[in-house]
Motif scaffolding. Structure first.
Motif, mmCIF file in Angstrom:
data_model
loop_
_atom_site.group_PDB
_atom_site.id
_atom_site.type_symbol
_atom_site.label_atom_id
_atom_site.label_comp_id
_atom_site.label_asym_id
_atom_site.label_seq_id
_atom_site.Cartn_x
_atom_site.Cartn_y
_atom_site.Cartn_z
ATOM 1 N N GLY A 126 -38.796 32.921 -6.821
ATOM 2 C CA GLY A 126 -39.894 32.418 -5.997
ATOM 3 C C GLY A 126 -40.814 31.441 -6.690
ATOM 4 O O GLY A 126 -41.740 30.912 -6.068
ATOM 5 N N ARG A 127 -40.566 31.163 -7.976
ATOM 6 C CA ARG A 127 -41.413 30.214 -8.698
ATOM 7 C C ARG A 127 -40.844 28.796 -8.573
ATOM 8 O O ARG A 127 -39.677 28.608 -8.211
ATOM 9 N N LEU A 128 -41.667 27.800 -8.864
ATOM 10 C CA LEU A 128 -41.253 26.402 -8.818
ATOM 11 C C LEU A 128 -40.896 25.956 -10.226
ATOM 12 O O LEU A 128 -41.680 26.129 -11.160
ATOM 13 N N TYR A 129 -39.709 25.347 -10.362
ATOM 14 C CA TYR A 129 -39.214 24.962 -11.677
ATOM 15 C C TYR A 129 -39.221 23.445 -11.872
ATOM 16 O O TYR A 129 -39.370 22.669 -10.930
ATOM 17 N N LYS A 130 -39.045 23.061 -13.099
ATOM 18 C CA LYS A 130 -39.029 21.655 -13.509
ATOM 19 C C LYS A 130 -38.000 20.863 -12.700
ATOM 20 O O LYS A 130 -36.883 21.323 -12.475
ATOM 21 N N GLY A 131 -38.369 19.668 -12.267
ATOM 22 C CA GLY A 131 -37.470 18.850 -11.470
ATOM 23 C C GLY A 131 -36.568 17.974 -12.321
ATOM 24 O O GLY A 131 -36.936 17.533 -13.409
ATOM 25 N N LYS A 132 -35.379 17.703 -11.799
ATOM 26 C CA LYS A 132 -34.447 16.786 -12.454
ATOM 27 C C LYS A 132 -34.740 15.365 -11.982
ATOM 28 O O LYS A 132 -35.188 15.143 -10.855
ATOM 29 N N VAL A 133 -34.436 14.385 -12.839
ATOM 30 C CA VAL A 133 -34.912 13.023 -12.602
ATOM 31 C C VAL A 133 -34.078 12.229 -11.599
ATOM 32 O O VAL A 133 -34.420 11.091 -11.291
ATOM 33 N N GLY A 134 -33.018 12.814 -11.059
ATOM 34 C CA GLY A 134 -32.195 12.083 -10.089
ATOM 35 C C GLY A 134 -32.989 11.596 -8.892
ATOM 36 O O GLY A 134 -32.728 10.505 -8.360
ATOM 37 N N VAL A 135 -33.958 12.377 -8.453
ATOM 38 C CA VAL A 135 -34.780 11.970 -7.309
ATOM 39 C C VAL A 135 -35.553 10.701 -7.639
ATOM 40 O O VAL A 135 -35.730 9.823 -6.775
ATOM 41 N N TYR A 212 -45.798 27.602 -11.390
ATOM 42 C CA TYR A 212 -44.911 26.569 -11.921
ATOM 43 C C TYR A 212 -44.368 26.975 -13.285
ATOM 44 O O TYR A 212 -45.086 27.523 -14.127
ATOM 45 N N VAL A 213 -43.085 26.674 -13.497
ATOM 46 C CA VAL A 213 -42.426 26.939 -14.778
ATOM 47 C C VAL A 213 -41.880 25.619 -15.305
ATOM 48 O O VAL A 213 -41.063 24.979 -14.646
ATOM 49 N N ASP A 214 -42.314 25.211 -16.480
ATOM 50 C CA ASP A 214 -41.906 23.925 -17.049
ATOM 51 C C ASP A 214 -40.570 24.036 -17.780
ATOM 52 O O ASP A 214 -40.427 23.645 -18.933
ATOM 53 N N GLN A 215 -39.605 24.599 -17.087
ATOM 54 C CA GLN A 215 -38.232 24.706 -17.566
ATOM 55 C C GLN A 215 -37.308 24.515 -16.374
ATOM 56 O O GLN A 215 -37.699 24.746 -15.223
ATOM 57 N N TYR A 216 -36.066 24.111 -16.645
ATOM 58 C CA TYR A 216 -35.104 23.965 -15.564
ATOM 59 C C TYR A 216 -34.664 25.343 -15.072
ATOM 60 O O TYR A 216 -34.410 26.254 -15.869
ATOM 61 N N ALA A 217 -34.569 25.495 -13.766
ATOM 62 C CA ALA A 217 -34.215 26.785 -13.179
ATOM 63 C C ALA A 217 -32.858 27.272 -13.662
ATOM 64 O O ALA A 217 -32.678 28.469 -13.939
ATOM 65 N N ALA A 218 -31.891 26.367 -13.769
ATOM 66 C CA ALA A 218 -30.548 26.772 -14.196
ATOM 67 C C ALA A 218 -30.567 27.332 -15.610
ATOM 68 O O ALA A 218 -29.830 28.282 -15.922
ATOM 69 N N VAL A 219 -31.411 26.778 -16.480
ATOM 70 C CA VAL A 219 -31.509 27.262 -17.858
ATOM 71 C C VAL A 219 -32.112 28.662 -17.890
ATOM 72 O O VAL A 219 -31.615 29.558 -18.592
#
Length: 239
Positions: A126-135, A212-219
């Motif tokens: 339910g937390r928001l994770y770091k976004g990938k730069v593709g967008v 917010y979590v300043d890490q990638y969700a997959a990691v």
């Protein structure tokens, strides 16, 4: 044509009944022309709720696994996702990101709406994770605005692993379009792409009010899975 049949006859009314979505800021979605709708991703149902409330057709980039299941069930699932406006993207391998960007630019090049989840995967907690730069790459290359969107309540309605959703109210909140034309021609600058992506994620965070979590969700998912495995099968000390 089947997209609109799903939206207005088959699936849309059912989604509105189960989730009772409240829509805020719909006026921020452009009535014409290409744009990216960038949202948080909390639930499997997100793929269908946003298209159900938008006036325009929107195409999402979806993981290829939804389209490659075996047997009749797999073929029906693939057909359903294609009919619902999803494009399969293989997320494995070093070229996965470039494939997603190519597909996304193809949608935007036709003047359509592209839906994307910058986190790259569903949030498992339910937390928001770091976004990938593709967008950011797509926004700059296509020269289009990015509309931030927050799905609120879908995690509670259908958390990961739950097949039949709970009846739970949902809010879908759109923010003002973000214009990145000041960075035109800088899509190869890593620092610029990171800054744009962080700005998009902050806009989503302001709408969703998640942690917010300043890490990638997959990691984080992989680390937690490894830790759980270690607890279940602890290493024996060497004698």
């Amino acid at each position: 044509m089947f997209y609109y049949l799903l939206k207005y006859v088959l699936l849309g009314p059912l989604l509105r009944l189960v989730f009772r979505p409240r829509i805020e800021g719909l006026e921020h979605v452009p009535s014409e022309g290409a744009a990216i709708i960038a949202g948080n991703h909390l639930s499997f149902s997100d793929h269908f709720l946003m298209p159900a409330v938008l006036k325009r057709r929107i195409t999402f980039l979806a993981k290829a696994e939804y389209f490659t299941g075996p047997g009749i069930k797999g073929r029906l699932t693939a057909s359903f996702f294609r009919s619902a406006g999803q494009i399969p993207v293989d997320r494995s391998g070093k070229d996965a990101g470039q494939a997603a960007i190519r597909e996304g630019l193809g949608v935007l090049g036709k003047g359509e709406l592209l839906g994307i989840y910058p986190e790259g995967t569903r949030s498992h907690d339910g937390r928001l994770y770091k976004g990938k730069v593709g967008v950011a790459v797509m926004a700059l290359k296509a020269g289009v605005p990015v509309v931030p969107c927050a799905m609120i309540g879908t995690f509670e309605a259908q958390p990961p692993g739950k097949v039949i959703p709970n009846i739970h109210p949902v809010v879908i909140r759109f923010g003002e379009p973000l214009d990145f034309s000041r960075y035109e021609g800088m899509e190869n600058e890593k620092a610029i792409l990171r800054a744009i992506t962080d700005e998009i994620m902050y806009a989503i965070l302001s709408l969703s009010e998640q942690e917010y979590v300043d890490q990638y969700a997959a990691v984080v998912k992989a680390e937690e899975a490894a830790a759980a495995k270690e607890r279940k099968f602890p290493r024996m000390p060497l004698s």
